[in-house]
Design a protein around this motif. Structure first.
Motif, PDB file in Angstrom:
ATOM      1  N   THR A 180       1.063  -1.558   0.067  1.00  0.00           N
ATOM      2  CA  THR A 180      -0.243   0.098   0.281  1.00  0.00           C
ATOM      3  C   THR A 180       0.907   1.404  -0.185  1.00  0.00           C
ATOM      4  OG1 THR A 180      -1.532  -1.026   1.202  1.00  0.00           O
ATOM      5  CG2 THR A 180      -1.684   0.999   1.332  1.00  0.00           C
ATOM      6  N   ILE A 182       2.068   3.965   1.512  1.00  0.00           N
ATOM      7  CA  ILE A 182       1.784   4.774   2.796  1.00  0.00           C
ATOM      8  C   ILE A 182       3.226   5.107   2.947  1.00  0.00           C
ATOM      9  CG2 ILE A 182      -0.642   4.081   3.437  1.00  0.00           C
ATOM     10  CD1 ILE A 182       0.688   1.716   4.736  1.00  0.00           C
ATOM     11  N   TRP A 188      -1.024  -1.541  11.884  1.00  0.00           N
ATOM     12  CA  TRP A 188      -2.163  -2.062  11.017  1.00  0.00           C
ATOM     13  C   TRP A 188      -2.972  -2.520  12.493  1.00  0.00           C
ATOM     14  CZ3 TRP A 188       1.630  -5.614  10.320  1.00  0.00           C
ATOM     15  CH2 TRP A 188       1.037  -6.812   9.918  1.00  0.00           C
ATOM     16  N   ASP A 201      -7.337  -0.899   9.381  1.00  0.00           N
ATOM     17  CA  ASP A 201      -6.809   0.641   9.687  1.00  0.00           C
ATOM     18  C   ASP A 201      -5.365   0.411  10.003  1.00  0.00           C
ATOM     19  OD1 ASP A 201      -9.724   1.167   9.345  1.00  0.00           O
ATOM     20  OD2 ASP A 201     -10.045   1.131  12.132  1.00  0.00           O
ATOM     21  N   GLN A 224      -5.815   5.814   8.060  1.00  0.00           N
ATOM     22  CA  GLN A 224      -6.563   5.769   7.457  1.00  0.00           C
ATOM     23  C   GLN A 224      -7.028   4.170   7.284  1.00  0.00           C
ATOM     24  OE1 GLN A 224      -3.357   6.430   4.630  1.00  0.00           O
ATOM     25  NE2 GLN A 224      -4.643   8.353   4.705  1.00  0.00           N
ATOM     26  N   ARG A 225      -8.629   4.089   6.905  1.00  0.00           N
ATOM     27  CA  ARG A 225      -9.280   2.947   6.773  1.00  0.00           C
ATOM     28  C   ARG A 225      -9.106   2.482   5.261  1.00  0.00           C
ATOM     29  NH1 ARG A 225     -14.219   3.189   9.813  1.00  0.00           N
ATOM     30  NH2 ARG A 225     -13.099   2.409  11.420  1.00  0.00           N
ATOM     31  N   TRP A 226      -8.005   1.851   5.130  1.00  0.00           N
ATOM     32  CA  TRP A 226      -8.664   0.679   4.182  1.00  0.00           C
ATOM     33  C   TRP A 226      -8.835  -0.744   3.560  1.00  0.00           C
ATOM     34  CZ3 TRP A 226      -5.338   2.571  -0.479  1.00  0.00           C
ATOM     35  CH2 TRP A 226      -4.198   3.734   0.029  1.00  0.00           C
ATOM     36  N   TYR A 228      -9.615  -3.922   0.877  1.00  0.00           N
ATOM     37  CA  TYR A 228      -9.208  -4.578  -0.297  1.00  0.00           C
ATOM     38  C   TYR A 228      -9.531  -5.553  -0.521  1.00  0.00           C
ATOM     39  CZ  TYR A 228      -5.135  -2.491   2.695  1.00  0.00           C
ATOM     40  OH  TYR A 228      -3.804  -2.043   2.887  1.00  0.00           O
ATOM     41  N   ALA A 237      -5.637  -3.141  -2.828  1.00  0.00           N
ATOM     42  CA  ALA A 237      -6.366  -2.089  -1.489  1.00  0.00           C
ATOM     43  C   ALA A 237      -7.228  -1.358  -2.986  1.00  0.00           C
ATOM     44  CB  ALA A 237      -5.008  -0.639  -1.793  1.00  0.00           C
ATOM     45  N   MET A 240     -10.860   3.460   0.610  1.00  0.00           N
ATOM     46  CA  MET A 240     -10.707   4.103   1.393  1.00  0.00           C
ATOM     47  C   MET A 240     -11.493   4.679   1.353  1.00  0.00           C
ATOM     48  SD  MET A 240      -6.920   6.129   1.202  1.00  0.00           S
ATOM     49  CE  MET A 240      -7.038   7.028   2.487  1.00  0.00           C
ATOM     50  N   ASN A 241     -11.980   4.304   3.623  1.00  0.00           N
ATOM     51  CA  ASN A 241     -13.317   5.175   4.040  1.00  0.00           C
ATOM     52  C   ASN A 241     -13.250   5.486   5.425  1.00  0.00           C
ATOM     53  OD1 ASN A 241     -16.212   5.535   4.999  1.00  0.00           O
ATOM     54  ND2 ASN A 241     -16.171   6.248   3.261  1.00  0.00           N
TER      55      ASN A 241
END
Length: 270
Positions: A180, A182, A188, A201, A224-226, A228, A237, A240-241
């Motif tokens: 990802t 990042i 996580w 997360d 951040q919430r990913w 997958y 991925a 995101m939300n």
């Protein structure tokens, strides 16, 4: 590894051998040392070298050839810093195609200005389609067609050439995080997982590195919430939300099972 690959590693590790001077003739005796010629200094020798860096491999000619991208020395337009760039097939063993990329260079001639770099490409004829075999360049860089987007091959990284299958396990989560976009050293928390979907997360520390409590230093983290989706190459991925529950995310991913988002808390700054 093939014989040439081993020889190249030895060559690079122990110092390049002299191939010739800029005129193609080796300087010998007193002339080379500037003794009998009144102090003349021989031109820097051309030496056999390996690329500074390999930065990509792709197939061409229906998979029967490879194009290897490489970084080599460069300098002013009127100075030849590299010559005789070659790509060659070394050998094929145990499902791996061993190839070599070499060139001759006067990169040690700092006065000539060979202090920069440029990207070049070397073609390697395989004689038959690569298929599913891996490619090792100069006995170091490994590429694979598995999980790649043709005609490019995928570089094998710390996760190896064979991605971990998407599973609900810590090692599989680690690969998802590593793949990802990042910052490194991100932590996580698993929020939900099944055979098709994964929710993580990801928290990244922000601000100064603080010492003892009460020293007036304020730091925090961003979470951040990913989401997958399982793919043959691993967890990919897709969204995101940070909203609570399924708000918003089901509009983007209507196929996401409700049980994976219904109890999600709203994200805030840590």
């Amino acid at each position: 590894m093939g014989v040439f690959g081993a020889a190249l590693v030895f060559l690079v590790g122990c110092g390049s051998r002299t191939v010739g001077t800029a005129t193609g003739v080796e300087a010998t005796g007193a002339a080379a040392e500037g003794g009998a010629t009144g102090g003349a200094v021989a031109a820097p020798a051309w030496t056999l070298s390996a690329p500074i860096r390999i930065d990509g491999v792709r197939t061409t000619d229906g998979g029967r050839s490879l194009v290897v991208g490489a970084e080599v020395p460069d300098g002013p337009v009127d100075v030849d810093c590299v010559r005789d760039l070659r790509g060659a097939l070394d050998t094929v063993e145990h499902g791996t195609v061993y190839v070599s990329v070499t060139y001759e260079s006067r990169s040690q001639d700092r006065e000539a200005g060979c202090t920069g770099t440029r990207r070049v490409e070397a073609k390697v004829d395989l004689g038959e389609p690569l298929g599913s075999r891996r490619v090792m360049v100069n006995s170091w860089n490994v590429y694979t067609p598995a999980g790649a987007t043709p005609p490019a091959l995928r570089p094998c990284d710390e996760n190896g050439c064979d991605p971990t299958p998407p599973r609900c396990t810590p090692s599989s989560y680690r690969q998802a995080v590593d793949d990802t976009d990042i910052p490194k050293h991100t932590n996580w928390d698993e929020r939900g997982c099944d055979e098709t979907w994964l929710v993580l997360d990801l928290s990244t520390r922000m601000g100064p590195a603080c010492g003892d409590a009460g020293d007036g230093c304020a730091s925090g983290s961003i979470t951040q919430r990913w989401f997958y989706r399982a793919e043959p190459s691993g967890w990919q991925a897709v969204a995101m939300n940070g909203e609570a529950g399924c708000t918003g995310i089901r509009e983007v991913l209507p196929e996401l099972p409700e049980h994976l988002c219904a109890s999600l808390p709203r994200l805030g700054r840590g």
